[in-house]
Design an enzyme around this catalytic site. Sequence first.
Site, PDB file in Angstrom:
ATOM      1  CG  ASP A 222      -5.824  -0.093 -16.424  1.00 55.98           C
ATOM      2  OD1 ASP A 222      -5.465  -0.292 -17.589  1.00 55.98           O
ATOM      3  OD2 ASP A 222      -6.970   0.318 -16.117  1.00 55.98           O
ATOM      4  CD  GLU A 273       6.652  -2.837   3.342  1.00 50.46           C
ATOM      5  OE1 GLU A 273       6.011  -3.922   3.359  1.00 50.46           O
ATOM      6  OE2 GLU A 273       6.155  -1.737   3.627  1.00 50.46           O
TER       7      GLU A 273
END
Length: 563
Positions: A222, A273
């Site tokens: 956002d 990751e």
Amino acid sequence: MSTAHERLPGPSADSTTVPWWRTAVIYQIYPRSFADADGDGVGDLKGVTGRLQELADLGVDAVWLSPFMTSPQKDGGYDVADFCDVDPLFGTLEDFDEMLAAAHARSLRVIVDLVPNHSSDQHRWFQQALAAVPGSRERARYIFRDGTGERGERPPNNWTSVFGGPAWTRVTEADGSPGQWYLHLFDSSQPDFDWANEEVWAEFRRILRFWLDRGVDGFRVDVAHGLVKDQDFPDYAPDPDAASMGGEETPAPYFEQPGVHEIYRDWHQVLAEYSGDRALCGEAWVSSVEKMALWVRPGEMHQTFNFEFLMAAWDAVEVKDIIDRSLSAFGSVGAPATWVLSNHDVVRHATRLALTEENPQGTGIGPNFAGLGDPAEGLRRAQAATALMLALPGSAYLYQGEELGLDEVHDLPDEFRQDPTWFRTGGDRYGRDGCRVPIPWRSGAPALGFSPTGKSWLPQPRRWKPLAREKQRSNPQSTLNLYRGLLRLRRDHQLGAGELQWLSGYPQDVLAFRNLGVVVIVNLSSVPVAFDSEAAVLAASGPLHDGLIPTDTTAWFAAGSPT
């Protein structure tokens, strides 16, 4: 067939190796208004879980959930009090896990909304800041500043809120004296974080990992262009006719600051990751797709919403220009173009495309708006625009209910409105409630199938009864079945991984292109356009008659057949 004369790149490569987000069609769920399982009149996560098969049958690849995290709901959940829990209004973390598992079982990816620009004023950090003294560690997590004037009685600068009114609110210190001011680009209940503070960076790495560990496939970010502010905090007055969320040629000192890119490079490393091509998609209201492409350079975000495409007028020259520049700009940084026509912040495109007066983003429309236009024309254009969008290479976003042809609910009674914009502007701007009304599932059921009790947090218009999903499912000519057919063809022809070639020999008000095995003709002119009646029609947004494509209609043909 007309001769191809211009070729623009789409996402590269073999569809078996392309990351899912490069070509995905992603369906936005606004949880409050999607499906209510417990009957309280507000949608919830169990409601989402119960309707996932409908979305799998529609043919989308992923869902994006607008905020469902703990919140006092002053701004529809975009005021988050706890970023690592589910608001009881929507259920529990266990409900979320069940929904995620049910989505993955149907091969639907799940993207969650993340709100890093600000928190709720009920967040523990902000409550600690209010109790602390100026200059403290607690206040340094937000943007607190001394006021101006002899006694600090005026705000630090003249910035205004996106929702209207001042962007600064003065606090009362613990000893009862008038104190510092804090910045809130949105409602006063939404204080902005200070991203010059490493503690904020560390906290959001923790939040990202919390949801990634649960198995989410990515995040919609956002206000992705607004986290970093000009540290000089200069006075600034935005163009009153500009979109409320930004996009001016000269950026506001609180939007599009270069430092935001460091944040997303950091987040990109966190997502890397994890296996499974996790994705970041940014809500970045900037002035051009060329600037938008800066958010999706290698090592930053994976997608950003194409708001220039969304806000385009129903004009062939303008639409073609935006498509060209989007494919060029995003392609130049190795990112997919994205396409979107509606979301929870803008007037639904079944209404917007027929408006006869200007309507800046964030303003909304109400019963006194004079430029409403013809609803039938709006729906016809919306269907044609969607058929154009789903034929383009890259990734596309759908907003819940657009597949039903829902219009903007402009005639909401004032007493039901809840958008902060409505209140902060004293009713001068209607805001976004009209695109957030709960969607219809069954025409004869309470609340049109949204809720088993008939409760609905915003009232649904009677005109939506024949648009209920159950009604449309059995009608071959329905908007729902148009979407289903287009999505099936898009997948079968792998159009998301294709390449656009404009076709010559058509009038200026007609768009014609080829993408892999499909030729698309979009008639934005005022007269019908001829095609060869022997052509193999794959799909059309409206009826085709006597070898003619009517005004405001898009048709797909099998490439190689006469057109």
